[in-house]
Design a protein around this motif. Structure first.
Motif, short mmCIF file in Angstrom:
data_model
loop_
_atom_site.label_atom_id
_atom_site.label_comp_id
_atom_site.label_asym_id
_atom_site.label_seq_id
_atom_site.Cartn_x
_atom_site.Cartn_y
_atom_site.Cartn_z
N THR A 122 0.83 -1.20 0.00
CA THR A 122 0.00 0.00 0.00
C THR A 122 0.86 1.26 0.00
OG1 THR A 122 -1.76 -1.15 1.20
CG2 THR A 122 -1.83 1.26 1.21
N LEU A 123 1.92 1.24 0.80
CA LEU A 123 2.83 2.40 0.86
C LEU A 123 3.51 2.61 -0.49
CD1 LEU A 123 3.96 4.59 2.71
CD2 LEU A 123 5.78 2.99 3.39
N GLU A 124 3.87 1.51 -1.16
CA GLU A 124 4.47 1.63 -2.49
C GLU A 124 3.50 2.27 -3.48
OE1 GLU A 124 7.87 -1.71 -3.24
OE2 GLU A 124 5.78 -2.35 -3.49
N LYS A 125 2.23 1.91 -3.39
CA LYS A 125 1.25 2.50 -4.29
C LYS A 125 1.19 4.01 -4.16
CE LYS A 125 -2.08 -1.24 -5.06
NZ LYS A 125 -3.51 -1.63 -4.95
N SER A 172 8.91 5.38 2.47
CA SER A 172 9.02 5.64 3.91
C SER A 172 7.73 6.29 4.40
CB SER A 172 10.21 6.57 4.21
OG SER A 172 11.43 6.00 3.79
N GLY A 173 7.32 5.91 5.61
CA GLY A 173 6.11 6.49 6.18
C GLY A 173 5.40 5.52 7.10
N ASP A 174 4.22 5.91 7.53
CA ASP A 174 3.42 5.10 8.46
C ASP A 174 2.23 4.47 7.73
OD1 ASP A 174 5.02 5.90 10.64
OD2 ASP A 174 3.84 7.74 10.89
N VAL A 175 1.96 3.23 8.08
CA VAL A 175 0.81 2.51 7.53
C VAL A 175 -0.04 2.03 8.71
CG1 VAL A 175 0.00 0.66 6.05
CG2 VAL A 175 2.21 1.75 5.59
N VAL A 185 -7.35 -5.14 7.96
CA VAL A 185 -7.61 -4.17 6.89
C VAL A 185 -6.57 -3.07 6.96
CG1 VAL A 185 -9.25 -2.50 5.95
CG2 VAL A 185 -10.09 -4.64 6.96
N VAL A 186 -5.97 -2.74 5.83
CA VAL A 186 -5.07 -1.59 5.77
C VAL A 186 -5.92 -0.34 5.61
CG1 VAL A 186 -3.19 -0.48 4.52
CG2 VAL A 186 -3.23 -2.97 4.74
N GLU A 187 -5.92 0.52 6.63
CA GLU A 187 -6.80 1.69 6.62
C GLU A 187 -6.24 2.85 5.81
OE1 GLU A 187 -7.83 2.82 10.59
OE2 GLU A 187 -9.37 1.26 10.75
N GLY A 188 -4.94 3.06 5.85
CA GLY A 188 -4.37 4.19 5.12
C GLY A 188 -2.92 4.43 5.49
N VAL A 189 -2.34 5.47 4.90
CA VAL A 189 -0.93 5.77 5.10
C VAL A 189 -0.73 7.26 5.38
CG1 VAL A 189 -0.35 3.92 3.48
CG2 VAL A 189 -0.31 6.30 2.71
N GLU A 190 0.42 7.55 5.97
CA GLU A 190 0.88 8.94 6.12
C GLU A 190 2.35 8.96 5.70
OE1 GLU A 190 0.25 10.20 10.13
OE2 GLU A 190 -1.91 10.53 9.87
N THR A 191 2.67 9.73 4.66
CA THR A 191 4.04 9.80 4.17
C THR A 191 4.29 11.14 3.48
OG1 THR A 191 5.64 8.90 2.58
CG2 THR A 191 3.31 8.52 2.11
N SER A 192 5.48 11.66 3.65
CA SER A 192 5.84 12.93 3.00
C SER A 192 6.13 12.72 1.51
CB SER A 192 7.07 13.52 3.69
OG SER A 192 8.18 12.63 3.63
N HIS A 193 6.19 11.46 1.07
CA HIS A 193 6.46 11.16 -0.33
C HIS A 193 5.19 10.76 -1.08
CE1 HIS A 193 10.79 11.31 0.42
NE2 HIS A 193 10.59 10.56 1.48
N ASP A 194 4.03 11.09 -0.53
CA ASP A 194 2.76 10.67 -1.11
C ASP A 194 2.53 11.33 -2.47
OD1 ASP A 194 0.27 9.61 -1.54
OD2 ASP A 194 -0.53 10.20 0.41
N LEU A 195 2.42 10.51 -3.52
CA LEU A 195 2.15 11.03 -4.86
C LEU A 195 0.67 11.29 -5.10
CD1 LEU A 195 4.60 8.81 -6.95
CD2 LEU A 195 4.96 11.11 -6.04
N MET A 196 -0.16 10.86 -4.15
CA MET A 196 -1.59 11.21 -4.20
C MET A 196 -1.71 12.59 -3.54
SD MET A 196 -4.81 9.08 -2.64
CE MET A 196 -6.46 9.79 -2.64
N ASN A 197 -1.26 13.60 -4.29
CA ASN A 197 -1.09 14.95 -3.75
C ASN A 197 -2.21 15.86 -4.22
OD1 ASN A 197 -0.14 17.65 -3.26
ND2 ASN A 197 1.93 16.81 -3.04
#
Length: 238
Positions: A122-125, A172-175, A185-197
């Motif tokens: 999920t973080l890779e996505k 890198s980030g939190d999942v 269930v994977v609820e979501g992520v928090e990352t400074s590299h998020d391309l869903m910007n």
């Protein structure tokens, strides 16, 4: 005195390792039946309430669980396995191909690996581009197959590892994972590299990166090769 042996304990072969536990016997020798509850080494021991777990990754590797940092990745996996086993998650009955062409079916229980892999995927996505994801998946599949077939010392493995390692530079980030009995269930992520910007666009809503006129030009150029093909081969459209 008559000696009585309990042969029921020998119905299954259980092999426990760091990256999961395999369970073979009886049902795994069929193509229809599944393992019963008592064949698995762990059982639901936690309360019925769900539990939220935060996994932190640094350059693709697990670095913390619920803000507890780990230098020893092995310990991180073991601690996460202990959490997941309380919910009996990570079970499955995969079918695999051997190098000699025989298909094998075996039961697995791998709470920590399944949570780590799902969270990492999920973080890779969120952090990899479309083509980074595509090519990483291609070489990762080959790497796994070659590794399974004892080809670790094949030089191409070092080449694949180099590509896989560099692909993780921004992973890198939190999942956040929500645990329930027998599932997660994977609820979501928090990352400074998020391309869903949202600074560029909101999917299905507003796009601030280009205009409607840009779309018209893009569509015309993108369809140019198809236009040429169908003019050259008009009969195929009938």
């Amino acid at each position: 005195m008559r000696l009585v042996r309990d042969w029921t304990k020998m119905e299954y072969s259980i092999n426990k390792g760091l990256w999961g536990t395999s369970i073979g016997g009886k049902e795994t020798l069929t193509t229809r039946q599944t393992l019963p509850e008592n064949a698995y080494p762990s059982h639901v021991t936690a309360k019925e309430e769900s539990r939220l777990v935060k996994l932190t990754f640094e350059k693709g590797e697990i670095a913390a669980i619920d803000d507890k940092k780990y230098d020893n990745k092995v310990q991180a996996i073991q601690d996460l396995e202990e959490i997941g086993c309380q919910y009996a998650v990570g079970r499955g009955m995969p079918l695999g191909d051997t190098i000699i062409g025989i298909k094998g079916r075996v039961g697995f229980e791998a709470a920590a690996p399944m949570m780590i892999l799902s969270a990492h995927h999920t973080l890779e996505k969120h952090t990899l581009t479309k083509w980074q994801t595509y090519w990483k998946d291609q070489v990762a599949n080959w790497y796994g197959m070659l590794l399974h077939e004892a080809q670790y010392l094949e030089p191409v493995m070092r080449d694949i590892e180099a590509m896989l390692e560099t692909s993780q530079r921004n992973v890198s980030g939190d999942v956040f994972i929500r645990l329930y009995p027998y599932r997660f269930v994977v609820e979501g992520v928090e990352t400074s590299h998020d391309l869903m910007n949202s600074g560029f666009a909101d999917y299905g809503e507003e796009n601030r990166a280009f205009t409607a006129d840009d779309v018209k030009g893009f569509t015309k150029i993108l369809g140019n090769s198809l236009k040429i093909y169908n003019k050259v081969n008009p009969d195929e459209m009938k």
